[in-house]
Write an enzyme that holds these catalytic residues in place. Sequence first.
Site, short mmCIF file in Angstrom:
data_model
loop_
_atom_site.label_atom_id
_atom_site.label_comp_id
_atom_site.label_asym_id
_atom_site.label_seq_id
_atom_site.Cartn_x
_atom_site.Cartn_y
_atom_site.Cartn_z
N GLU A 26 0.97 -11.73 13.14
CA GLU A 26 0.76 -10.26 12.59
C GLU A 26 -0.66 -10.00 12.86
O GLU A 26 -1.74 -10.56 12.51
CB GLU A 26 0.92 -10.29 11.21
N GLU A 73 5.75 -9.93 -1.58
CA GLU A 73 6.14 -8.90 -0.58
C GLU A 73 5.01 -9.37 0.43
O GLU A 73 3.71 -8.71 0.05
CB GLU A 73 6.01 -7.65 -1.02
N CYS A 92 2.82 -2.70 6.47
CA CYS A 92 3.72 -4.00 6.89
C CYS A 92 4.90 -3.70 7.68
O CYS A 92 5.34 -4.75 8.26
CB CYS A 92 3.95 -4.58 5.51
N LYS A 102 -4.98 -6.21 -10.22
CA LYS A 102 -6.12 -6.47 -9.18
C LYS A 102 -5.76 -5.68 -7.97
O LYS A 102 -5.23 -6.31 -7.14
CB LYS A 102 -6.20 -8.01 -9.39
P1 NDP Z 1 -4.32 -10.34 1.35
O1 NDP Z 1 -3.44 -11.28 1.18
O2 NDP Z 1 -5.72 -10.71 1.89
O3 NDP Z 1 -4.91 -9.70 -0.35
C1 NDP Z 1 -3.97 -9.15 -1.11
C2 NDP Z 1 -4.39 -9.13 -2.39
O4 NDP Z 1 -4.44 -10.39 -2.74
C3 NDP Z 1 -5.77 -8.53 -2.52
O5 NDP Z 1 -6.05 -7.72 -3.59
C4 NDP Z 1 -6.33 -9.84 -2.53
O6 NDP Z 1 -7.97 -9.64 -3.00
C5 NDP Z 1 -5.85 -10.86 -3.34
N1 NDP Z 1 -5.94 -12.06 -3.34
C6 NDP Z 1 -6.69 -12.94 -2.34
N2 NDP Z 1 -6.91 -14.23 -2.73
C7 NDP Z 1 -6.23 -14.45 -3.84
C8 NDP Z 1 -5.98 -15.37 -4.68
N3 NDP Z 1 -6.45 -16.55 -4.37
N4 NDP Z 1 -5.30 -15.25 -5.87
C9 NDP Z 1 -4.80 -13.92 -6.08
N5 NDP Z 1 -5.27 -12.80 -5.41
C10 NDP Z 1 -5.70 -13.18 -4.19
O7 NDP Z 1 -3.55 -8.75 2.06
P2 NDP Z 1 -4.66 -7.79 2.68
O8 NDP Z 1 -5.16 -7.04 1.58
O9 NDP Z 1 -5.23 -8.19 3.74
O10 NDP Z 1 -3.17 -6.83 2.91
C11 NDP Z 1 -2.69 -6.75 4.36
C12 NDP Z 1 -1.43 -7.82 4.36
O11 NDP Z 1 -0.55 -7.26 3.22
C13 NDP Z 1 -0.68 -7.86 5.49
O12 NDP Z 1 -0.23 -9.28 5.78
C14 NDP Z 1 0.51 -7.01 5.09
O13 NDP Z 1 1.69 -7.17 6.16
C15 NDP Z 1 0.86 -7.21 3.74
N6 NDP Z 1 1.47 -6.21 3.15
C16 NDP Z 1 2.93 -6.30 2.87
C17 NDP Z 1 3.43 -5.45 2.21
C18 NDP Z 1 5.11 -5.70 1.85
O14 NDP Z 1 5.74 -4.82 1.29
N7 NDP Z 1 5.73 -6.54 2.40
C19 NDP Z 1 3.22 -4.01 2.12
C20 NDP Z 1 1.85 -3.90 2.68
C21 NDP Z 1 1.10 -4.82 3.21
P3 NDP Z 1 -8.99 -9.31 -2.02
O15 NDP Z 1 -8.66 -8.28 -0.99
O16 NDP Z 1 -10.27 -9.03 -3.11
O17 NDP Z 1 -9.25 -10.61 -1.31
#
Ligand code: NDP
Length: 481
Positions: free
Chosen positions: A384, A247, A281, A172
């Site tokens: 963040e 992550e 990130c 997803k």
């Molecule tokens: P989110 O946590 O908002 O979303 C990540 C994914 O989870 C998306 O596909 C989102 O879908 C999905 N999601 C949201 N709610 C649910 C749920 N209840 N159940 C299952 N899936 C769900 O992160 P962002 O997309 O805003 O990305 C930014 C964040 O990612 C930052 O905090 C960044 O630091 C972190 N990140 C961490 C990395 C690492 O390696 N540690 C690398 C890159 C980013 P949808 O978008 O459709 O809501």
Amino acid sequence: MEEIKNFINGEFQNSSSGEYIDNINPATGELIGKIASSNSIDVQNAVEAANMAFTSWSALTLEQRIIWLDKIADALEAKKELVAQTESKDTGKPISLARRVDASRSISNFRFFAQFTSQQNPMEFEMEDAMNYVHRKPVGVVGLITPWNLPLYLLTWKIAPALVMGNTIIAKPSELTPLTANLFASILQDIDFPKGVFNIVHGLGPSAGQPILEHPKIKAISFTGGTQTGRIVAKTAAPLFKKLSLELGGKNATVILADADLHAAAKGAARAGFTNSGQVCLCGSRILVDASIAQQFTELFLTEVRGMKQGNPLNEATEIGSLISIQHLEKVESYVKLAKQEGGTILTGGNRPTISGLEGSKGAYLEPTVIGGLDINSRTATEEIFGPVVTLHIFENEEQAIEMTNSTEYGLAGSVWTTNLERGRKFSEQIETGIMWVNTWLHRDLRTPFGGVKNSGVGREGGQWSLSFFSEMTNICVKLD
Ligand code: NDP
């Protein structure tokens, strides 16, 4: 207008609800497509397909799966420019960055895991009267949930090890950036990749992602995203005893020690702060500088930042593009406002720029912004922001620098700049984080462990850690005659 459908059992399919979500190009504000808005029925269909495909995919030999990984890498390589253009359009990132980082790394994720897996030795432990053989098996159907900042890069970082270890996949992607996952699915169709082994369910987190977490037949969840969402993922999946890799977010420090090469440090800190508009990130969003060189470093750093070319992502010279959306831009701007309330001074940036050639459009741009004068424990300096905003802080000695670096709830990455490499290494050992760089940033060897501590996550990805996550191990102890 492009219509992005789910990819289930090797076919593109409408979502069961028939509903769609708008897909916007954040650099222009233009509507560029419609994405299937899926729910638990679509997840169920994908799980059935993945479950059916599991028997034959897991029965292939490791060598046969490695050949598939190389085939996928070749097919992606043939479409590399299209991948870069598509990623740039979907995210607003500069085309040069999308080529250099996103498209290249998506290919190398497959090449790396193909080669790395082929080099693994069997794990065996000899006793006086017995022999232990460690047998790896795939986990089963696995769920991969990924964010919008490095869409295909992060998705393929999970797909490649999951496939090579014999799992089948439900992915997803973020609904903000579905295009390259969709392109990837069409590439798999072109090379006659076995149906049902890789499936995509598009849509919103709560409606399309949550059923993946909850589905009893999905045995492992590899999640990359924000810390808040990570909590929901853990809360849902842990009681079901799924394997979990989290992550999560970061608030990483770039530390400039007094003996640093200041020109190199200023360039490095600017790159760490503003690559992908600060939406990585690993970005270094809090810069800590030794008091004795603070003025000199700040001048060099501000010159670097002011020299970064912000513009239309499709221009070859652009170094900084847009943010992911207007909503995210507004969130980042709220932190600039907060920083002023917290007593900070904007040293450069802070405003929405006019982008040449895109005047009047609704692009989500913010100038690279540097803020000084804030307490290290202020909200701006510890939460963040995930945008082109960095804060500058001064320390008096190394002990204080370590304390300040560790003073957030996150622990993902960081960098330290010094001409004394031993000092850099010793400093790094005292930082509560998963990754430290000395005199560099985002310098990656894919064999190394990648992941965070504290609120930045649980588990490691990369090399053997990814192979272990995507497999179950059975120890077979054979008593010798
Ligand atoms: P989110 O946590 O908002 O979303 C990540 C994914 O989870 C998306 O596909 C989102 O879908 C999905 N999601 C949201 N709610 C649910 C749920 N209840 N159940 C299952 N899936 C769900 O992160 P962002 O997309 O805003 O990305 C930014 C964040 O990612 C930052 O905090 C960044 O630091 C972190 N990140 C961490 C990395 C690492 O390696 N540690 C690398 C890159 C980013 P949808 O978008 O459709 O809501």
